[in-house]
Design a protein around this motif. Structure first.
Motif, PDB file in Angstrom:
ATOM      1  N   PHE A 104      14.030 -25.364 -17.254  1.00 30.55           N
ATOM      2  CA  PHE A 104      14.418 -24.319 -16.313  1.00 30.55           C
ATOM      3  C   PHE A 104      15.598 -24.788 -15.468  1.00 30.55           C
ATOM      4  CE2 PHE A 104      14.083 -22.899 -11.873  1.00 30.55           C
ATOM      5  CZ  PHE A 104      14.339 -21.541 -12.035  1.00 30.55           C
ATOM      6  N   TYR A 105      15.481 -25.970 -14.853  1.00 32.16           N
ATOM      7  CA  TYR A 105      16.554 -26.462 -13.991  1.00 32.16           C
ATOM      8  C   TYR A 105      17.824 -26.750 -14.784  1.00 32.16           C
ATOM      9  CZ  TYR A 105      13.405 -26.595 -10.044  1.00 32.16           C
ATOM     10  OH  TYR A 105      12.540 -26.221  -9.049  1.00 32.16           O
ATOM     11  N   GLU A 106      17.685 -27.266 -15.998  1.00 33.62           N
ATOM     12  CA  GLU A 106      18.873 -27.490 -16.825  1.00 33.62           C
ATOM     13  C   GLU A 106      19.563 -26.168 -17.138  1.00 33.62           C
ATOM     14  OE1 GLU A 106      17.193 -29.827 -20.021  1.00 33.62           O
ATOM     15  OE2 GLU A 106      17.741 -31.707 -19.030  1.00 33.62           O
ATOM     16  N   ALA A 115      28.628 -25.015 -11.715  1.00 32.50           N
ATOM     17  CA  ALA A 115      27.652 -24.586 -12.717  1.00 32.50           C
ATOM     18  C   ALA A 115      27.510 -23.067 -12.697  1.00 32.50           C
ATOM     19  CB  ALA A 115      26.295 -25.237 -12.445  1.00 32.50           C
ATOM     20  N   ALA A 116      27.329 -22.519 -13.862  1.00 32.43           N
ATOM     21  CA  ALA A 116      27.131 -21.072 -13.971  1.00 32.43           C
ATOM     22  C   ALA A 116      25.866 -20.662 -13.257  1.00 32.43           C
ATOM     23  CB  ALA A 116      27.059 -20.683 -15.447  1.00 32.43           C
ATOM     24  N   ARG A 117      25.822 -19.421 -12.845  1.00 32.83           N
ATOM     25  CA  ARG A 117      24.608 -18.916 -12.201  1.00 32.83           C
ATOM     26  C   ARG A 117      23.471 -18.916 -13.225  1.00 32.83           C
ATOM     27  NH1 ARG A 117      25.590 -16.585  -7.339  1.00 32.83           N
ATOM     28  NH2 ARG A 117      23.730 -15.294  -7.370  1.00 32.83           N
ATOM     29  N   CYS A 118      22.287 -19.216 -12.745  1.00 35.15           N
ATOM     30  CA  CYS A 118      21.161 -19.238 -13.684  1.00 35.15           C
ATOM     31  C   CYS A 118      20.520 -17.873 -13.763  1.00 35.15           C
ATOM     32  CB  CYS A 118      20.138 -20.288 -13.274  1.00 35.15           C
ATOM     33  SG  CYS A 118      19.291 -20.009 -11.721  1.00 35.15           S
ATOM     34  N   ALA A 155       9.997 -15.421  -2.463  1.00 35.74           N
ATOM     35  CA  ALA A 155      10.412 -14.362  -3.388  1.00 35.74           C
ATOM     36  C   ALA A 155       9.309 -13.309  -3.408  1.00 35.74           C
ATOM     37  CB  ALA A 155      10.628 -14.920  -4.788  1.00 35.74           C
ATOM     38  N   CYS A 156       9.716 -12.071  -3.214  1.00 32.58           N
ATOM     39  CA  CYS A 156       8.742 -10.972  -3.162  1.00 32.58           C
ATOM     40  C   CYS A 156       9.118  -9.875  -4.160  1.00 32.58           C
ATOM     41  CB  CYS A 156       8.716 -10.338  -1.766  1.00 32.58           C
ATOM     42  SG  CYS A 156       8.247 -11.463  -0.449  1.00 32.58           S
ATOM     43  N   GLU A 157       8.100  -9.205  -4.664  1.00 33.91           N
ATOM     44  CA  GLU A 157       8.319  -7.984  -5.423  1.00 33.91           C
ATOM     45  C   GLU A 157       8.815  -6.921  -4.450  1.00 33.91           C
ATOM     46  OE1 GLU A 157       5.464  -7.333  -9.058  1.00 33.91           O
ATOM     47  OE2 GLU A 157       4.303  -7.442  -7.203  1.00 33.91           O
ATOM     48  N   ARG A 217      14.592 -18.016 -10.807  1.00 36.13           N
ATOM     49  CA  ARG A 217      16.057 -18.008 -10.867  1.00 36.13           C
ATOM     50  C   ARG A 217      16.650 -17.421  -9.587  1.00 36.13           C
ATOM     51  NH1 ARG A 217      18.031 -19.305 -15.834  1.00 36.13           N
ATOM     52  NH2 ARG A 217      16.485 -19.388 -17.485  1.00 36.13           N
ATOM     53  N   LEU A 218      16.020 -16.397  -9.054  1.00 34.36           N
ATOM     54  CA  LEU A 218      16.495 -15.801  -7.803  1.00 34.36           C
ATOM     55  C   LEU A 218      16.410 -16.807  -6.654  1.00 34.36           C
ATOM     56  CD1 LEU A 218      17.565 -13.145  -6.578  1.00 34.36           C
ATOM     57  CD2 LEU A 218      15.193 -12.544  -6.080  1.00 34.36           C
TER      58      LEU A 218
END
Length: 151
Positions: free
Chosen positions: A116-118, A148-151, A55-57, A89-90
């Motif tokens: 977080f995972y829940e 499951a809904a998107r986090c 993951a990058c800015e 989350r991304l």
């Protein structure tokens, strides 16, 4: 923010991300155990055995990474300065896009990671007394609920 595959030249940055994250969030792990994990982590990051996503800015600065092996998220670590900014989350959303039957193991003592995972739709399916290296850090085995809904 964006996700990309890790490159061999990322290894040192990813290692530093892992180390600072573990030091900040895994206060239950002894300094000696963290030190003993270093060769394993360096090998993991350079082995190519797992898909490693970064993951990058927008500027390209690495915020964190996730290792995926089949349907299992092997790792997800963010540099502490990037906690709470959406990169985790991304990365989970990216993993979900690659594999619908997703699992992850979380240290039981890491309540924030479990929460977080829940929040991302994972549920605890089992527990192990020891971590994968046989240390006394119990693991919770979690699975993403179907639909499951998107986090």
């Amino acid at each position: 923010m964006f996700i990309r595959k890790a490159k061999p030249t990322d290894c040192e940055v990813l290692f530093k991300c892992w180390l600072t994250s573990v030091q900040a969030t895994h206060t239950f792990v002894s300094a000696e155990d963290i030190e003993s994990m270093i060769p394993y982590v360096r090998s993991y990051l350079s082995s190519g055995e797992s898909e490693i996503w970064v993951a990058c800015e927008g500027s390209g600065t690495i915020m964190g990474f996730m290792g995926l092996s089949g349907s299992k998220m092997e790792t997800l670590f963010l540099a502490p300065e990037f906690h709470g900014r959406g990169a985790g989350r991304l990365l989970v959303q990216h993993a979900k896009s690659l594999c619908s039957d997703l699992t992850v193991d979380v240290n039981e003592q890491n309540a924030a990671a479990r929460q977080f995972y829940e929040a991302c739709g994972f549920v605890v399916e089992g527990r192990s007394e020891l971590d994968e290296q046989g240390r006394p850090y119990p693991l919770l085995h979690m699975r993403l609920l179907a639909g499951a809904a998107r986090c």
